[in-house]
Write a protein that holds these residues in place. Structure first.
Motif, PDB file in Angstrom:
ATOM      1  N   GLY A  47       0.790  -1.229   0.000  1.00 18.18           N
ATOM      2  CA  GLY A  47       0.000   0.000   0.000  1.00 18.18           C
ATOM      3  C   GLY A  47       0.818   1.273   0.000  1.00 18.18           C
ATOM      4  O   GLY A  47       0.250   2.371  -0.014  1.00 18.18           O
ATOM      5  N   THR A  48       2.155   1.143  -0.003  1.00 24.08           N
ATOM      6  CA  THR A  48       3.002   2.332  -0.034  1.00 24.08           C
ATOM      7  C   THR A  48       2.856   3.046  -1.372  1.00 24.08           C
ATOM      8  O   THR A  48       2.977   2.442  -2.441  1.00 24.08           O
ATOM      9  N   ARG A  49       2.624   4.355  -1.309  1.00 24.01           N
ATOM     10  CA  ARG A  49       2.439   5.152  -2.526  1.00 24.01           C
ATOM     11  C   ARG A  49       3.517   6.216  -2.703  1.00 24.01           C
ATOM     12  O   ARG A  49       3.649   6.793  -3.771  1.00 24.01           O
ATOM     13  N   SER A  50       4.271   6.472  -1.661  1.00 19.04           N
ATOM     14  CA  SER A  50       5.421   7.378  -1.763  1.00 19.04           C
ATOM     15  C   SER A  50       6.274   7.228  -0.515  1.00 19.04           C
ATOM     16  O   SER A  50       5.873   6.575   0.455  1.00 19.04           O
ATOM     17  N   PHE A  51       7.450   7.856  -0.546  1.00 16.96           N
ATOM     18  CA  PHE A  51       8.348   7.878   0.601  1.00 16.96           C
ATOM     19  C   PHE A  51       8.753   9.318   0.906  1.00 16.96           C
ATOM     20  O   PHE A  51       8.673  10.211   0.058  1.00 16.96           O
ATOM     21  N   ALA A  52       9.196   9.527   2.134  1.00 19.07           N
ATOM     22  CA  ALA A  52       9.851  10.770   2.528  1.00 19.07           C
ATOM     23  C   ALA A  52      11.133  10.421   3.260  1.00 19.07           C
ATOM     24  O   ALA A  52      11.169   9.449   4.020  1.00 19.07           O
ATOM     25  N   VAL A  53      12.180  11.195   3.024  1.00 19.91           N
ATOM     26  CA  VAL A  53      13.435  11.061   3.754  1.00 19.91           C
ATOM     27  C   VAL A  53      13.653  12.339   4.550  1.00 19.91           C
ATOM     28  O   VAL A  53      13.585  13.447   4.004  1.00 19.91           O
ATOM     29  N   VAL A  54      13.893  12.173   5.853  1.00 21.78           N
ATOM     30  CA  VAL A  54      14.074  13.303   6.763  1.00 21.78           C
ATOM     31  C   VAL A  54      15.317  13.045   7.611  1.00 21.78           C
ATOM     32  O   VAL A  54      15.502  11.937   8.113  1.00 21.78           O
ATOM     33  N   VAL A  55      16.157  14.068   7.771  1.00 18.62           N
ATOM     34  CA  VAL A  55      17.288  13.998   8.702  1.00 18.62           C
ATOM     35  C   VAL A  55      17.147  15.138   9.695  1.00 18.62           C
ATOM     36  O   VAL A  55      17.000  16.304   9.299  1.00 18.62           O
ATOM     37  N   VAL A  56      17.193  14.799  10.988  1.00 19.32           N
ATOM     38  CA  VAL A  56      17.016  15.806  12.032  1.00 19.32           C
ATOM     39  C   VAL A  56      18.053  15.621  13.135  1.00 19.32           C
ATOM     40  O   VAL A  56      18.417  14.496  13.484  1.00 19.32           O
ATOM     41  N   ASP A  57      18.544  16.754  13.641  1.00 20.79           N
ATOM     42  CA  ASP A  57      19.436  16.804  14.798  1.00 20.79           C
ATOM     43  C   ASP A  57      18.651  17.434  15.942  1.00 20.79           C
ATOM     44  O   ASP A  57      18.300  18.617  15.873  1.00 20.79           O
ATOM     45  N   PRO A  58      18.361  16.684  17.026  1.00 23.30           N
ATOM     46  CA  PRO A  58      17.580  17.233  18.133  1.00 23.30           C
ATOM     47  C   PRO A  58      18.410  17.953  19.190  1.00 23.30           C
ATOM     48  O   PRO A  58      17.883  18.364  20.221  1.00 23.30           O
ATOM     49  N   ASP A  59      19.704  18.131  18.918  1.00 25.32           N
ATOM     50  CA  ASP A  59      20.643  18.618  19.948  1.00 25.32           C
ATOM     51  C   ASP A  59      21.099  20.061  19.727  1.00 25.32           C
ATOM     52  O   ASP A  59      22.094  20.496  20.304  1.00 25.32           O
ATOM     53  N   VAL A  60      20.393  20.818  18.910  1.00 26.75           N
ATOM     54  CA  VAL A  60      20.816  22.185  18.590  1.00 26.75           C
ATOM     55  C   VAL A  60      20.393  23.144  19.700  1.00 26.75           C
ATOM     56  O   VAL A  60      19.241  23.111  20.150  1.00 26.75           O
ATOM     57  N   PRO A  61      21.302  24.008  20.167  1.00 22.96           N
ATOM     58  CA  PRO A  61      20.953  24.935  21.252  1.00 22.96           C
ATOM     59  C   PRO A  61      19.761  25.818  20.885  1.00 22.96           C
ATOM     60  O   PRO A  61      19.691  26.348  19.772  1.00 22.96           O
ATOM     61  N   SER A  62      18.847  25.970  21.824  1.00 23.33           N
ATOM     62  CA  SER A  62      17.682  26.819  21.586  1.00 23.33           C
ATOM     63  C   SER A  62      18.048  28.299  21.593  1.00 23.33           C
ATOM     64  O   SER A  62      17.354  29.124  20.996  1.00 23.33           O
ATOM     65  N   ASP A  63      19.137  28.641  22.247  1.00 23.73           N
ATOM     66  CA  ASP A  63      19.640  30.015  22.290  1.00 23.73           C
ATOM     67  C   ASP A  63      20.985  30.044  21.582  1.00 23.73           C
ATOM     68  O   ASP A  63      21.956  29.430  22.031  1.00 23.73           O
TER      69      ASP A  63
END
Length: 206
Positions: A47-63
């Protein structure tokens, strides 16, 4: 599903050729090859009709006030936010690979275009905001740009590469859409996902 990011193993350092910058003895950092790694996946659900590729870094300073400032350090425990390094959506259902260097091959001052490419639709990664104050580098950064954590950061950064199998051919996103737009558009459409997380730092002894 299974994902393979060539050259990147779970919990291990990301090779420099896939980074935006590498350590430099005198200048703290130097621009690197900034090539996207080869990404492959299999075990795709029916049933897959498309894909997405995402790269995320959760460690970036908020300030960002003290980011890359001489004589300052960013404490490991300071608040952190997500930083999106790669947004590629509407990848056709028959695709199983993004080749090394296909979406990025070198640092491109003022960024790369968003919109349709051969294997999907690029969104704008968060270098778009990070470079906004630099007259030589500011612009919209489409597709992939690799790790470049602050060289004065005490925290080891983690970069999660995820491929999502979706039940729609398109997420309906256009223009300079961002990471939050992708995550919201995928809600209720994810059939499966697979991830691998590598690490990176520009600070010695982290």
């Amino acid at each position: 599903m299974r994902i393979t990011v060539e050259g990147i193993s779970e919990g291990q350092p990301i090779p420099g050729q896939f980074a935006f910058a590498v350590p430099h003895a005198q200048d703290h950092m130097a621009l690197s090859d900034n090539r996207n790694p080869r990404v492959t996946w299999d075990g795709v659900p029916e049933g897959t009709r498309s894909f997405a590729v995402v790269v995320v870094d959760p460690d970036v300073p908020s300030d960002a006030s003290n980011v890359n400032q001489e004589g300052k350090t960013l404490a490991e425990e300071m608040p952190r936010v997500d930083f999106y390094h790669w947004l590629l959506v509407d990848i056709p259902a028959e695709v199983r690979e993004i080749a090394e260097g296909e979406d990025s091959d070198g640092v491109t001052p003022r960024g790369k275009s968003t919109g349709r490419v051969e294997k999907g639709v690029r969104g704008a990664n968060d270098y778009t905001d990070f470079m906004a104050g630099d007259p030589d580098m500011k612009g919209v950064y489409g597709g992939y740009d690799g790790p470049c954590p602050p060289w004065n950061d005490e925290r080891l950064h983690h970069y999660t590469f995820t491929v999502y199998a979706l039940d729609v051919t398109s997420l309906g996103l256009d223009g300079d859409f961002r990471g939050g737009d992708v995550m919201k558009a995928m809600e209720g459409h994810i059939l499966d996902r697979a991830s691998v997380t590598g690490t990176y730092t520009l600070k010695a002894n982290v």
